[in-house]
Design an enzyme around this catalytic site. Structure first.
Site, PDB file in Angstrom:
ATOM      1  N   LYS A   7       0.851  -1.187   0.000  1.00 62.98           N
ATOM      2  CA  LYS A   7       0.000   0.000   0.000  1.00 62.98           C
ATOM      3  C   LYS A   7       0.888   1.238   0.000  1.00 62.98           C
ATOM      4  CE  LYS A   7      -1.578   2.827   2.754  1.00 62.98           C
ATOM      5  NZ  LYS A   7      -1.551   3.988   1.842  1.00 62.98           N
ATOM      6  N   GLU A  17      10.453   0.986   9.988  1.00 61.85           N
ATOM      7  CA  GLU A  17      11.436   2.040   9.678  1.00 61.85           C
ATOM      8  C   GLU A  17      10.740   3.351   9.955  1.00 61.85           C
ATOM      9  OE1 GLU A  17      14.522   1.782   8.893  1.00 61.85           O
ATOM     10  OE2 GLU A  17      14.747  -0.292   8.261  1.00 61.85           O
ATOM     11  N   CYS A  38      13.798  10.852   6.463  1.00 59.39           N
ATOM     12  CA  CYS A  38      13.914  10.329   7.833  1.00 59.39           C
ATOM     13  C   CYS A  38      15.337  10.490   8.347  1.00 59.39           C
ATOM     14  CB  CYS A  38      13.497   8.865   7.868  1.00 59.39           C
ATOM     15  SG  CYS A  38      14.436   7.858   6.721  1.00 59.39           S
ATOM     16  N   GLU A  65      10.541  15.972  14.545  1.00 55.10           N
ATOM     17  CA  GLU A  65      11.119  15.869  13.209  1.00 55.10           C
ATOM     18  C   GLU A  65      10.603  17.087  12.416  1.00 55.10           C
ATOM     19  OE1 GLU A  65       9.681  12.238  11.468  1.00 55.10           O
ATOM     20  OE2 GLU A  65      11.568  11.858  10.491  1.00 55.10           O
TER      21      GLU A  65
HETATM   22  P1  NAP Z   1       2.749   8.100   7.718  1.00 56.48           P
HETATM   23  O1  NAP Z   1       1.723   9.146   7.846  1.00 56.48           O
HETATM   24  O2  NAP Z   1       3.080   7.281   8.900  1.00 56.48           O
HETATM   25  O3  NAP Z   1       2.284   7.168   6.502  1.00 56.48           O
HETATM   26  C1  NAP Z   1       3.045   6.098   6.045  1.00 56.48           C
HETATM   27  C2  NAP Z   1       2.147   5.059   5.387  1.00 56.48           C
HETATM   28  O4  NAP Z   1       1.283   4.492   6.380  1.00 56.48           O
HETATM   29  C3  NAP Z   1       1.241   5.630   4.313  1.00 56.48           C
HETATM   30  O5  NAP Z   1       1.118   4.685   3.283  1.00 56.48           O
HETATM   31  C4  NAP Z   1      -0.076   5.797   5.077  1.00 56.48           C
HETATM   32  O6  NAP Z   1      -1.199   5.819   4.228  1.00 56.48           O
HETATM   33  C5  NAP Z   1      -0.069   4.571   5.943  1.00 56.48           C
HETATM   34  N1  NAP Z   1      -0.933   4.643   7.122  1.00 56.48           N
HETATM   35  C6  NAP Z   1      -1.455   5.748   7.720  1.00 56.48           C
HETATM   36  N2  NAP Z   1      -2.172   5.391   8.811  1.00 56.48           N
HETATM   37  C7  NAP Z   1      -2.103   4.036   8.908  1.00 56.48           C
HETATM   38  C8  NAP Z   1      -2.609   3.080   9.839  1.00 56.48           C
HETATM   39  N3  NAP Z   1      -3.329   3.445  10.890  1.00 56.48           N
HETATM   40  N4  NAP Z   1      -2.335   1.781   9.640  1.00 56.48           N
HETATM   41  C9  NAP Z   1      -1.579   1.370   8.595  1.00 56.48           C
HETATM   42  N5  NAP Z   1      -1.056   2.243   7.669  1.00 56.48           N
HETATM   43  C10 NAP Z   1      -1.317   3.554   7.841  1.00 56.48           C
HETATM   44  O7  NAP Z   1       4.149   8.695   7.234  1.00 56.48           O
HETATM   45  P2  NAP Z   1       4.429   9.715   6.046  1.00 56.48           P
HETATM   46  O8  NAP Z   1       3.968  11.068   6.457  1.00 56.48           O
HETATM   47  O9  NAP Z   1       3.932   9.162   4.748  1.00 56.48           O
HETATM   48  O10 NAP Z   1       6.032   9.659   5.986  1.00 56.48           O
HETATM   49  C11 NAP Z   1       6.834  10.460   6.771  1.00 56.48           C
HETATM   50  C12 NAP Z   1       7.411   9.692   7.937  1.00 56.48           C
HETATM   51  O11 NAP Z   1       8.086   8.527   7.466  1.00 56.48           O
HETATM   52  C13 NAP Z   1       8.460  10.475   8.679  1.00 56.48           C
HETATM   53  O12 NAP Z   1       8.277  10.311  10.065  1.00 56.48           O
HETATM   54  C14 NAP Z   1       9.770   9.828   8.241  1.00 56.48           C
HETATM   55  O13 NAP Z   1      10.818   9.980   9.151  1.00 56.48           O
HETATM   56  C15 NAP Z   1       9.352   8.416   8.085  1.00 56.48           C
HETATM   57  N6  NAP Z   1      10.288   7.690   7.217  1.00 56.48           N
HETATM   58  C16 NAP Z   1      11.111   6.764   7.785  1.00 56.48           C
HETATM   59  C17 NAP Z   1      12.038   6.094   6.994  1.00 56.48           C
HETATM   60  C18 NAP Z   1      12.972   5.077   7.574  1.00 56.48           C
HETATM   61  O14 NAP Z   1      13.544   4.318   6.796  1.00 56.48           O
HETATM   62  N7  NAP Z   1      13.166   5.005   8.875  1.00 56.48           N
HETATM   63  C19 NAP Z   1      12.112   6.369   5.621  1.00 56.48           C
HETATM   64  C20 NAP Z   1      11.251   7.318   5.084  1.00 56.48           C
HETATM   65  C21 NAP Z   1      10.330   7.968   5.902  1.00 56.48           C
HETATM   66  P3  NAP Z   1      -1.840   7.243   3.759  1.00 56.48           P
HETATM   67  O15 NAP Z   1      -0.819   7.891   2.937  1.00 56.48           O
HETATM   68  O16 NAP Z   1      -3.032   6.858   2.979  1.00 56.48           O
HETATM   69  O17 NAP Z   1      -2.151   7.989   5.033  1.00 56.48           O
END
Ligand code: NAP
Length: 480
Positions: A175, A251, A285, A380
């Protein structure tokens, strides 16, 4: 920009599947609609899970070498179409085209890397305590896996998971983030064209991440979830996985300290800082979040960094300047809140100005005098904002760097070899860049400690989370 080509339906069991409703994918620069993508309903998600379940027995039985050949073909297909793939990424994510091109190469490198790893799923034999026994350990794929990925690196965050899963013999349902489903669908089409069997890769784009992600996490048939995204959602996924006791890799977010000690090469530190801070417009991240600079070198570092930041140009991604827009209005609001909070508590804004209006083109900002009571210290920032704090000495710099629940990456600049070893070992993070502003590469284990995650992606360890160890105690007669 010439017209883009991409699929816009879910990819399930080797076919394109349309749901009743669609959602808009927009250019982050101006909000213009670039596609209407099929919004996966529950039936589509279930069909994808069923397809992954049906494909699993054949895919796991396919020799690793054969799976590896398909992964290598997929890597080559990405490389062959790097420009088209990059334009799709820039359209939906907003990053400058050169960064999308770099991302496509980086994303393809995971398929190339795991093409090799597919052939190296080694087991072991263990000396037994009895003469009539053999103890043998083999690795088996865990089963159908779910991948949930963010918008900031739409190709790479997916291929880092898919490469490992497919190499290990797992099938998948992915997804992608609501903002960036097109890159994932383009990838699905390439996978289809190179001959990845139906059901091995399934992609279910959706506007409601909690609904679709939650359904995947709760599924009994899904044996592992690999998630990249925010710590908050990662926590919900970990809780959700408890019901079916499945493997979870996380991650999550970071809050990277960028430590510059008094003996550092200032020019090298500034060059590293520009990469660590501004890649993907600060929406990474592994972005440097808090700069912790030893007092003796603080003025020199700040002056040179501020001069470099002033030269940065923000533009639409397709214009290919230094920075693109931030992803959406919520990102603008968060950056404004963090900068306002910092200046209200005494930080000095020495480059840029408080973002006004609703524009997502945020001119880069440098703040000095950051203290621990500020949001910039704890959160962040995820945008083009440099937050600078000073430390008395090495001891205080380490203590400040570790003052966070996150532990993804830390950066350290010092010319002294003894300090490199001592401080790098004291820093609480899964990855350390020593005189280096970019740590991500397919060969190295990527991942965090503390609340930044569980598990490692990439490297020879990357397939571990997709395999179970099976141990066999084999009895045989000690004599003929
Ligand atoms: P996010 O809001 O957590 O969303 C990530 C994914 O999870 C999206 O596909 C989202 O779908 C889905 N999602 C949302 N709510 C969910 C739930 N309750 N259950 C299951 N899936 C759900 O993160 P983001 O804003 O896209 O990305 C930014 C974050 O990612 C930052 O905190 C960044 O540090 C972190 N990140 C970490 C890494 C690493 O390798 N450690 C790499 C890149 C990014 P929707 O888009 O439809 O809401």
């Amino acid at each position: 920009m010439t017209s883009l080509s991409f699929p816009s339906d879910a990819y399930v069991d080797g076919r394109w599947l349309e749901s009743k409703t669609r959602f808009s994918v927009r250019d982050p620069w101006d909000g213009a609609e670039i596609a209407k993508v099929s919004d996966a309903d529950d039936a589509t998600v279930d069909a994808a899970i069923d397809a992954a379940v049906r494909a699993f027995p054949t895919w796991r039985a396919t020799p690793g070498g054969e799976r590896g050949k398909l992964l290598a073909k997929l890597a080559a297909a990405m490389e062959a179409e790097v420009d088209r793939l990059a334009r799709v990424c820039t359209a939906e994510n907003g990053k400058p085209l050169k960064e999308s091109i770099a991302e496509v190469h980086y994303a393809a490198s995971f398929f190339a890397w795991f093409a090799g790893e597919a052939q190296r799923s080694y087991g072991e034999t263990i000396p037994a305590t009895r003469a009539d026994q053999r103890l043998v350990v083999i690795r088996e794929p865990v089963g159908p896996c779910a991948m949930i990925t963010p918008w900031n690196f739409p190709y790479a965050m997916l291929t880092r998971k898919l490469g490992a899963a497919l190499a290990a013999g797992c099938t998948t349902v992915s997804k992608p983030a609501e903002q960036t489903p097109l890159s994932a669908l383009v990838l699905a089409k390439l996978a289809h064209d190179v001959g990845i069997p139906k059901g091995v890769i399934n992609i279910v784009p959706a506007s409601d991440g909690a609904r679709v992600g939650g359904r995947l996490v709760a599924s009994r048939a899904i044996r592992k979830v690999s998630f990249t995204g925010s710590t908050e959602v990662g926590r919900a996924i970990l809780e959700g996985a408890a019901g079916t006791i499945k493997r979870v890799s996380l991650e999550l977010g970071g809050n990277a300290p960028f430590v510059v000690l008094g003996d550092a090469d200032v020019d090298a530190a500034v060059a590293g800082a520009m990469i660590a801070k501004f890649r993907n417009t600060g929406q990474s991240c592994v972005a440097a979040n808090r700069f912790v600079v030893e007092h003796s070198i603080a003025q020199a570092f700040t002056d040179k960094l501020a001069a470099a930041v002033r030269k940065l140009v923000v533009a639409r991604g397709s214009d290919d300047k230094d920075l693109g827009p931030v992803i959406d209005d919520a990102a603008v609001a968060k950056i404004r809140r963090i900068v306002t909070d910092a200046t209200a508590k005494g930080a000095k804004l020495i480059v840029g100005s408080l973002p006004e209006g609703s524009s997502r083109a945020i001119a880069p900002i440098v703040l000095t005098g950051i203290t621990r009571d500020m949001a910039a210290w704890h959160e962040e920032i995820f945008g083009p904002v440099v937050a600078l704090a000073t430390a008395r000495d090495e001891t205080q710099a380490v203590e400040m760097a570790n003052d966070t629940d996150a532990g993804l990456v830390a950066y350290l600049y010092t010319r002294d070899g003894q300090r490199q070893a001592r401080v790098a070992e004291a820093l609480e993070a899964g990855m350390i860049g020593i005189n280096e502003g970019l740590v991500s590469t397919a060969q190295a284990p990527f991942g965090g400690i503390k609340q930044s995650g569980l598990g490692r992606e990439g490297s020879r360890h990357g397939t571990d989370d997709y395999t179970n160890l099976k141990y066999m105690a084999i009895h045989h007669a000690a004599t003929p």
